[in-house]
Design a protein around this motif. Structure first.
Motif, PDB file in Angstrom:
ATOM      1  N   ILE A  11       0.851  -1.188   0.000  1.00  0.00           N
ATOM      2  CA  ILE A  11       0.000   0.000   0.000  1.00  0.00           C
ATOM      3  C   ILE A  11       0.888   1.238   0.000  1.00  0.00           C
ATOM      4  CG2 ILE A  11      -0.276  -0.043   2.516  1.00  0.00           C
ATOM      5  CD1 ILE A  11      -3.200   1.032   1.972  1.00  0.00           C
ATOM      6  N   TRP A  12       0.610   2.126  -0.918  1.00  0.00           N
ATOM      7  CA  TRP A  12       1.376   3.353  -1.106  1.00  0.00           C
ATOM      8  C   TRP A  12       0.684   4.474  -0.347  1.00  0.00           C
ATOM      9  CZ3 TRP A  12       0.176   7.792  -4.197  1.00  0.00           C
ATOM     10  CH2 TRP A  12       1.242   8.643  -4.407  1.00  0.00           C
ATOM     11  N   ASN A  13       1.411   5.093   0.564  1.00  0.00           N
ATOM     12  CA  ASN A  13       0.928   6.213   1.383  1.00  0.00           C
ATOM     13  C   ASN A  13      -0.353   5.901   2.154  1.00  0.00           C
ATOM     14  OD1 ASN A  13       3.079   7.683   0.590  1.00  0.00           O
ATOM     15  ND2 ASN A  13       1.957   9.124  -0.655  1.00  0.00           N
ATOM     16  N   GLY A  14      -0.522   4.646   2.528  1.00  0.00           N
ATOM     17  CA  GLY A  14      -1.707   4.266   3.289  1.00  0.00           C
ATOM     18  C   GLY A  14      -2.990   4.460   2.517  1.00  0.00           C
ATOM     19  N   TRP A  15      -2.882   4.537   1.181  1.00  0.00           N
ATOM     20  CA  TRP A  15      -4.034   4.934   0.385  1.00  0.00           C
ATOM     21  C   TRP A  15      -4.272   4.093  -0.856  1.00  0.00           C
ATOM     22  CZ3 TRP A  15      -3.422   7.728  -4.413  1.00  0.00           C
ATOM     23  CH2 TRP A  15      -4.629   8.174  -4.949  1.00  0.00           C
ATOM     24  N   LEU A  16      -3.217   3.722  -1.581  1.00  0.00           N
ATOM     25  CA  LEU A  16      -3.381   3.019  -2.849  1.00  0.00           C
ATOM     26  C   LEU A  16      -2.802   1.616  -2.726  1.00  0.00           C
ATOM     27  CD1 LEU A  16      -4.438   3.419  -5.740  1.00  0.00           C
ATOM     28  CD2 LEU A  16      -2.133   4.124  -6.394  1.00  0.00           C
ATOM     29  N   ARG A  17      -3.686   0.612  -2.866  1.00  0.00           N
ATOM     30  CA  ARG A  17      -3.310  -0.786  -2.666  1.00  0.00           C
ATOM     31  C   ARG A  17      -3.012  -1.454  -4.003  1.00  0.00           C
ATOM     32  NH1 ARG A  17      -8.482  -0.998   1.156  1.00  0.00           N
ATOM     33  NH2 ARG A  17      -9.429  -0.574  -0.854  1.00  0.00           N
ATOM     34  N   PHE A  18      -1.826  -2.047  -4.098  1.00  0.00           N
ATOM     35  CA  PHE A  18      -1.438  -2.790  -5.296  1.00  0.00           C
ATOM     36  C   PHE A  18      -1.624  -4.271  -5.037  1.00  0.00           C
ATOM     37  CE2 PHE A  18       0.605   1.234  -5.860  1.00  0.00           C
ATOM     38  CZ  PHE A  18       0.409   1.478  -7.214  1.00  0.00           C
ATOM     39  N   HIS A  19      -2.283  -4.945  -5.955  1.00  0.00           N
ATOM     40  CA  HIS A  19      -2.588  -6.369  -5.804  1.00  0.00           C
ATOM     41  C   HIS A  19      -1.368  -7.242  -6.091  1.00  0.00           C
ATOM     42  CE1 HIS A  19      -6.625  -4.941  -5.526  1.00  0.00           C
ATOM     43  NE2 HIS A  19      -6.608  -4.486  -6.760  1.00  0.00           N
ATOM     44  N   THR A  20      -1.343  -8.404  -5.489  1.00  0.00           N
ATOM     45  CA  THR A  20      -0.260  -9.354  -5.645  1.00  0.00           C
ATOM     46  C   THR A  20      -0.423 -10.090  -6.971  1.00  0.00           C
ATOM     47  OG1 THR A  20      -0.366  -9.636  -3.254  1.00  0.00           O
ATOM     48  CG2 THR A  20       0.965 -11.215  -4.479  1.00  0.00           C
ATOM     49  N   PRO A  21       0.419  -9.797  -7.979  1.00  0.00           N
ATOM     50  CA  PRO A  21       0.163 -10.334  -9.311  1.00  0.00           C
ATOM     51  C   PRO A  21       0.405 -11.826  -9.483  1.00  0.00           C
ATOM     52  CG  PRO A  21       2.144  -9.006  -9.316  1.00  0.00           C
ATOM     53  CD  PRO A  21       1.533  -8.877  -7.962  1.00  0.00           C
ATOM     54  N   LEU A  22       1.337 -12.432  -8.769  1.00  0.00           N
ATOM     55  CA  LEU A  22       1.671 -13.834  -9.012  1.00  0.00           C
ATOM     56  C   LEU A  22       1.181 -14.768  -7.920  1.00  0.00           C
ATOM     57  CD1 LEU A  22       5.286 -13.340 -10.405  1.00  0.00           C
ATOM     58  CD2 LEU A  22       3.130 -13.543 -11.671  1.00  0.00           C
ATOM     59  N   ARG A  23       0.352 -14.287  -7.038  1.00  0.00           N
ATOM     60  CA  ARG A  23      -0.157 -15.127  -5.951  1.00  0.00           C
ATOM     61  C   ARG A  23      -1.067 -16.222  -6.517  1.00  0.00           C
ATOM     62  NH1 ARG A  23      -3.593 -12.407  -1.291  1.00  0.00           N
ATOM     63  NH2 ARG A  23      -1.630 -11.365  -0.991  1.00  0.00           N
ATOM     64  N   THR A  24      -1.022 -17.378  -5.897  1.00  0.00           N
ATOM     65  CA  THR A  24      -1.943 -18.456  -6.245  1.00  0.00           C
ATOM     66  C   THR A  24      -2.976 -18.548  -5.129  1.00  0.00           C
ATOM     67  OG1 THR A  24      -0.531 -20.087  -5.160  1.00  0.00           O
ATOM     68  CG2 THR A  24      -0.184 -19.727  -7.529  1.00  0.00           C
ATOM     69  N   GLY A  25      -4.008 -19.313  -5.346  1.00  0.00           N
ATOM     70  CA  GLY A  25      -5.029 -19.477  -4.326  1.00  0.00           C
ATOM     71  C   GLY A  25      -6.182 -18.515  -4.520  1.00  0.00           C
ATOM     72  N   GLU A  26      -6.972 -18.361  -3.486  1.00  0.00           N
ATOM     73  CA  GLU A  26      -8.231 -17.621  -3.567  1.00  0.00           C
ATOM     74  C   GLU A  26      -8.063 -16.134  -3.866  1.00  0.00           C
ATOM     75  OE1 GLU A  26     -12.005 -16.456  -0.705  1.00  0.00           O
ATOM     76  OE2 GLU A  26     -10.572 -17.957  -0.024  1.00  0.00           O
ATOM     77  N   ARG A  27      -7.113 -15.446  -3.270  1.00  0.00           N
ATOM     78  CA  ARG A  27      -6.995 -13.994  -3.419  1.00  0.00           C
ATOM     79  C   ARG A  27      -5.902 -13.598  -4.424  1.00  0.00           C
ATOM     80  NH1 ARG A  27     -11.412 -12.156  -2.764  1.00  0.00           N
ATOM     81  NH2 ARG A  27     -10.385 -10.219  -3.191  1.00  0.00           N
ATOM     82  N   ARG A  28      -5.808 -14.311  -5.499  1.00  0.00           N
ATOM     83  CA  ARG A  28      -4.802 -13.998  -6.504  1.00  0.00           C
ATOM     84  C   ARG A  28      -5.206 -12.766  -7.308  1.00  0.00           C
ATOM     85  NH1 ARG A  28      -8.206 -17.739  -8.381  1.00  0.00           N
ATOM     86  NH2 ARG A  28      -8.607 -17.877 -10.618  1.00  0.00           N
ATOM     87  N   PHE A  29      -4.273 -12.234  -8.072  1.00  0.00           N
ATOM     88  CA  PHE A  29      -4.501 -11.028  -8.875  1.00  0.00           C
ATOM     89  C   PHE A  29      -5.728 -11.184  -9.772  1.00  0.00           C
ATOM     90  CE2 PHE A  29      -3.662  -8.556 -12.770  1.00  0.00           C
ATOM     91  CZ  PHE A  29      -3.572  -7.287 -12.223  1.00  0.00           C
ATOM     92  N   LEU A  30      -5.830 -12.328 -10.433  1.00  0.00           N
ATOM     93  CA  LEU A  30      -6.946 -12.541 -11.351  1.00  0.00           C
ATOM     94  C   LEU A  30      -8.289 -12.453 -10.632  1.00  0.00           C
ATOM     95  CD1 LEU A  30      -7.770 -13.028 -14.239  1.00  0.00           C
ATOM     96  CD2 LEU A  30      -7.534 -15.489 -13.832  1.00  0.00           C
ATOM     97  N   THR A  31      -8.355 -12.885  -9.375  1.00  0.00           N
ATOM     98  CA  THR A  31      -9.586 -12.769  -8.598  1.00  0.00           C
ATOM     99  C   THR A  31      -9.989 -11.300  -8.453  1.00  0.00           C
ATOM    100  OG1 THR A  31      -9.049 -14.757  -7.339  1.00  0.00           O
ATOM    101  CG2 THR A  31     -10.685 -13.267  -6.373  1.00  0.00           C
ATOM    102  N   HIS A  32      -9.033 -10.443  -8.124  1.00  0.00           N
ATOM    103  CA  HIS A  32      -9.324  -9.011  -7.994  1.00  0.00           C
ATOM    104  C   HIS A  32      -9.767  -8.418  -9.327  1.00  0.00           C
ATOM    105  CE1 HIS A  32      -8.059  -8.560  -3.857  1.00  0.00           C
ATOM    106  NE2 HIS A  32      -6.960  -9.227  -4.133  1.00  0.00           N
ATOM    107  N   VAL A  33      -9.077  -8.795 -10.395  1.00  0.00           N
ATOM    108  CA  VAL A  33      -9.440  -8.287 -11.725  1.00  0.00           C
ATOM    109  C   VAL A  33     -10.859  -8.723 -12.083  1.00  0.00           C
ATOM    110  CG1 VAL A  33      -8.943  -8.460 -14.197  1.00  0.00           C
ATOM    111  CG2 VAL A  33      -7.073  -8.123 -12.572  1.00  0.00           C
ATOM    112  N   GLU A  34     -11.154  -9.993 -11.940  1.00  0.00           N
ATOM    113  CA  GLU A  34     -12.486 -10.498 -12.297  1.00  0.00           C
ATOM    114  C   GLU A  34     -13.577  -9.842 -11.459  1.00  0.00           C
ATOM    115  OE1 GLU A  34     -11.749 -14.660 -11.713  1.00  0.00           O
ATOM    116  OE2 GLU A  34     -11.226 -14.974 -13.833  1.00  0.00           O
ATOM    117  N   ASP A  35     -13.368  -9.722 -10.162  1.00  0.00           N
ATOM    118  CA  ASP A  35     -14.361  -9.083  -9.293  1.00  0.00           C
ATOM    119  C   ASP A  35     -14.606  -7.629  -9.711  1.00  0.00           C
ATOM    120  OD1 ASP A  35     -14.496 -11.445  -7.859  1.00  0.00           O
ATOM    121  OD2 ASP A  35     -13.412 -10.672  -6.104  1.00  0.00           O
ATOM    122  N   THR A  36     -13.523  -6.925 -10.013  1.00  0.00           N
ATOM    123  CA  THR A  36     -13.635  -5.507 -10.368  1.00  0.00           C
ATOM    124  C   THR A  36     -14.314  -5.324 -11.713  1.00  0.00           C
ATOM    125  OG1 THR A  36     -11.655  -5.025  -9.079  1.00  0.00           O
ATOM    126  CG2 THR A  36     -12.341  -3.369 -10.687  1.00  0.00           C
TER     127      THR A  36
END
Length: 146
Positions: A11-36
């Protein structure tokens, strides 16, 4: 994404959250992209005038990579074959959709930090705040939600 190579995710400046791009499992980057993009598509179906962007993986579609604590999203418009040339864009929560940003991610973040970047809906530093004093990046590992 040079920022991820240099700093990793977090998280940049306590404000902008960057997602974990190569994570596997339930909360992977693709999960965030699809939800959004699913949420954007649903809003667009009901109010196309207020949600003018195409949605990834459509050509020119929004590919989100970060979100703010205020519910804004930051991402790219996938235009063309070279991701390094894709324009950066903000999907603001409480403002009309603005145009793509003129600079890349790192330069845009530096401009926001300096108070010289204005994008519809994104927070700006208080004029009395010292940008150096508020510069912060908290890195995350795979245990983080994002």
């Amino acid at each position: 994404m040079r920022l991820m190579d240099e700093y990793g995710v977090g998280i940049w400046n306590g404000w902008l959250r960057f997602h974990t791009p190569l994570r596997t499992g339930e909360r992977r980057f693709l999960t965030h992209v699809e939800d959004t993009v699913d949420a954007y598509r649903q809003l667009k179906d009901g109010h196309a005038k207020w949600y003018p962007l195409a949605v990834w993986p459509e050509p020119g579609g929004l590919l989100p990579c970060a979100n703010s604590i205020d519910g804004d999203y930051l991402g790219w418009l996938n235009e063309g074959r070279d991701p390094d040339t894709w324009p950066l864009i903000v999907w603001p929560r409480h403002a009309d959709q603005g145009p793509p940003l003129k600079r890349g991610l790192i330069d845009t973040l530096l401009d926001w930090q300096r108070g010289t970047q204005v994008a519809h809906g994104f927070a700006v530093p208080d004029e009395n705040d010292d940008p150096v004093e508020f510069t912060d990046f908290e890195s995350w590992d795979d245990r983080a939600y994002w």
